[in-house]
Design an enzyme around this catalytic site. Structure first.
Site: not given
Ligand code: BG6
Length: 489
Positions: A194, A386
């Site tokens: 990201e 993701e």
């Molecule tokens: C993404 C990241 O932006 O979101 C991850 O690449 C992250 O590392 C994921 O864990 C979810 O965000 P959060 O803050 O809920 O862990």
């Protein structure tokens, strides 16, 4: 013309995603150096005004304090879920779900503890050898991120992270080390996680202490420029060392809707979208887009560049565009529109969408829109690396974790993915975020759970670390077995 697709291709890469700093633990074992993420101290998220009490930005005063008095604080990312000692068990569970791929990242300071060494740390390299061998044992293809929100803290202390050109050669050395070592084990790579995180938290994305730069916005683009060059050099090296490697860039995709059909709102949505696609625009095309040249000029952003940089960008274009997708945003014509664009927390709410327990808007249709837009723009394969639901799970009296809300969330996103494939989008795979519960990036909480596999541990690090498959585990297994056809009722 490509043939009309009716569903997921046979070779679709189903799986799950993680990051070293959120799962590994063992933060000081086997010679690993301290990383930027090791400094994310736990702050009670409920003590602030928002459940999203982000812990990931660290300033220079905090950094000194954390380095000098570590015992006064909790650093959940230092213990993770102890994947370092549980990887065999965890990968066996991924295999049981039928994973075709497993996205993980390599901890840079596990390989080069300070980033400055000439020779890598053999114990660190050996750890990932074991992890990849374990994946291969089950026919799971590793998808490796080289830098997922962490780097040696020494590089922050010495250079203030990626605002320094010095980082480029240090990263290239690291990337070449990984390609040479794992050339027979890893084919799919992502250089930086990201990259547009630099516009949210420069410390998280680029190891930069924001209080140590004069102009944070300019520094964000400077750091991004150096990362572009480092990424392009890595892509070039990767293709030389592993001829059939597929190397991608990555952004956090946020689909931007205009609040109304007022032309000024529409224009604002376009600008927000450009801020988001700026990163792949550079990394796919190998050059800066014109809209950014105007943006820099009008916002007095002057970044240091060298003539040769632009040749490197052209020589290191990526093979695929990876992205995370969690939410859409609403934009409108207002004085602070530029500041809001691309930020994780948007003050403008969409009345048509439900929110997660952490106030993230849930919008599967925007995923289909994004897939179409990105594919139309780049015409190279996309990889959704993701996506998932952070939620509080409860262990029931029967000892099980019933998580129909997670099944519902993922199912709706898979339906839209399938629609996008039918629209003609080339999608390589889908790795759900946090396929096993892990430490939240944003809030450092354990209780913000994304996994198909529950891990018995609380926010303060107490618990047996026992792994328990949730209901969604068995559901996802069926989804993969049916190649996305059987999504349950
Ligand atoms: C993404 C990241 O932006 O979101 C991850 O690449 C992250 O590392 C994921 O864990 C979810 O965000 P959060 O803050 O809920 O862990």
């Amino acid at each position: 013309m490509r043939e009309l697709k009716k569903g997921f291709p046979e070779d679709f890469l189903w799986g799950g995603a993680t990051a070293a700093n959120q799962i590994e633990g063992a933060f000081d074992e086997d010679g690993k150096g301290l990383s930027t993420s090791d400094m994310a101290a736990y702050k009670d998220p409920y003590a602030g005004e928002s459940v999203n009490n982000f812990t990931f930005n660290v300033n220079s005063i905090e950094l000194e304090e954390y380095l000098n008095n570590p015992d006064k604080y909790l650093f959940p990312k230092r213990w993770g879920i102890d994947f370092f000692h549980h990887y065999k068990e965890d990968i066996a569970l991924f295999a049981e779900m039928g994973f075709k791929t497993f996205r993980l990242s390599i901890s840079w300071p596990r390989i080069f503890p300070t980033g400055l060494e000439e020779e890598p740390n053999e114990a660190g390299l050996a750890f990932y050898d074991n992890v990849f061998d374990e994946c291969r044992k089950y026919g799971i293809e590793p998808l490796v991120t080289m830098s997922h929100y962490e780097m040696p803290i020494t590089l922050t202390q010495k250079y203030n992270g990626w605002v320094s050109r010095e980082l480029i050669s240090l990263f290239e050395k690291y990337a070449r080390t990984l390609f040479n070592r794992y050339k027979n084990k890893v084919k799919y790579w992502i250089t930086f996680n990201e990259m547009n995180m630099n516009l949210n938290s420069l410390y998280t994305g680029a190891g930069v202490l924001e209080d140590k730069v004069d102009n944070v916005e300019e520094a964000a683009y400077q750091a991004s420029h150096y990362q572009f060059i480092a990424s392009a050099l890595a892509v070039k090296a990767g293709h030389e060392i592993i001829p059939d490697a597929k190397i991608g860039c990555m952004i956090n995709r946020i689909e931007s809707y205009a609040k109304t059909c007022k032309p000024e709102d529409q224009l604002q949505a376009l600008k927000a979208d450009q801020i988001n696609t700026f990163y792949p625009d550079v990394q796919v095309r190998g050059e800066y887009p014109n809209y950014m040249k105007r943006f820099f000029a009008e916002n007095n952003i002057n970044i240091e560049v060298e003539e040769r940089d632009f040749e490197i960008l052209k020589e290191g274009t990526v093979d695929f565009v990876a992205f995370s997708y969690y939410m859409s945003h609403v934009t409108e014509d207002r004085p602070d529109a530029k500041e809001i664009a691309g930020k994780l927390d948007s003050p403008i709410k969409n009345p048509y969408l439900e929110l997660t327990q952490w106030d993230w808007p849930i919008d599967p249709i925007a995923l289909r829109i994004s897939l179409n837009k990105l594919y139309d723009r780049y015409n190279i394969p996309l990889f959704l690396v993701e996506n998932g639901l952070g939620a509080k799970d409860v262990v029931s009296e029967d000892g099980k974790i019933h998580d129909p809300y997670r099944i519902d969330y993922i199912k709706k996103h898979i339906i839209e993915m399938k629609e996008a494939i039918k629209d003609g989008v080339e999608l390589m795979g889908y790795t759900t975020w946090g396929c096993i519960d892990l430490i939240s990036c944003g809030t450092s909480q354990m209780s913000k759970r994304y996994g198909f596999i529950y891990v018995d541990q609380d926010d303060k690090g107490n618990g047996s670390l026992k792994r328990i498959p949730k209901d969604s585990f068995y559901w996802y297994k069926e989804v993969i077995a049916s190649n996305g056809e059987n999504l349950g009722e």
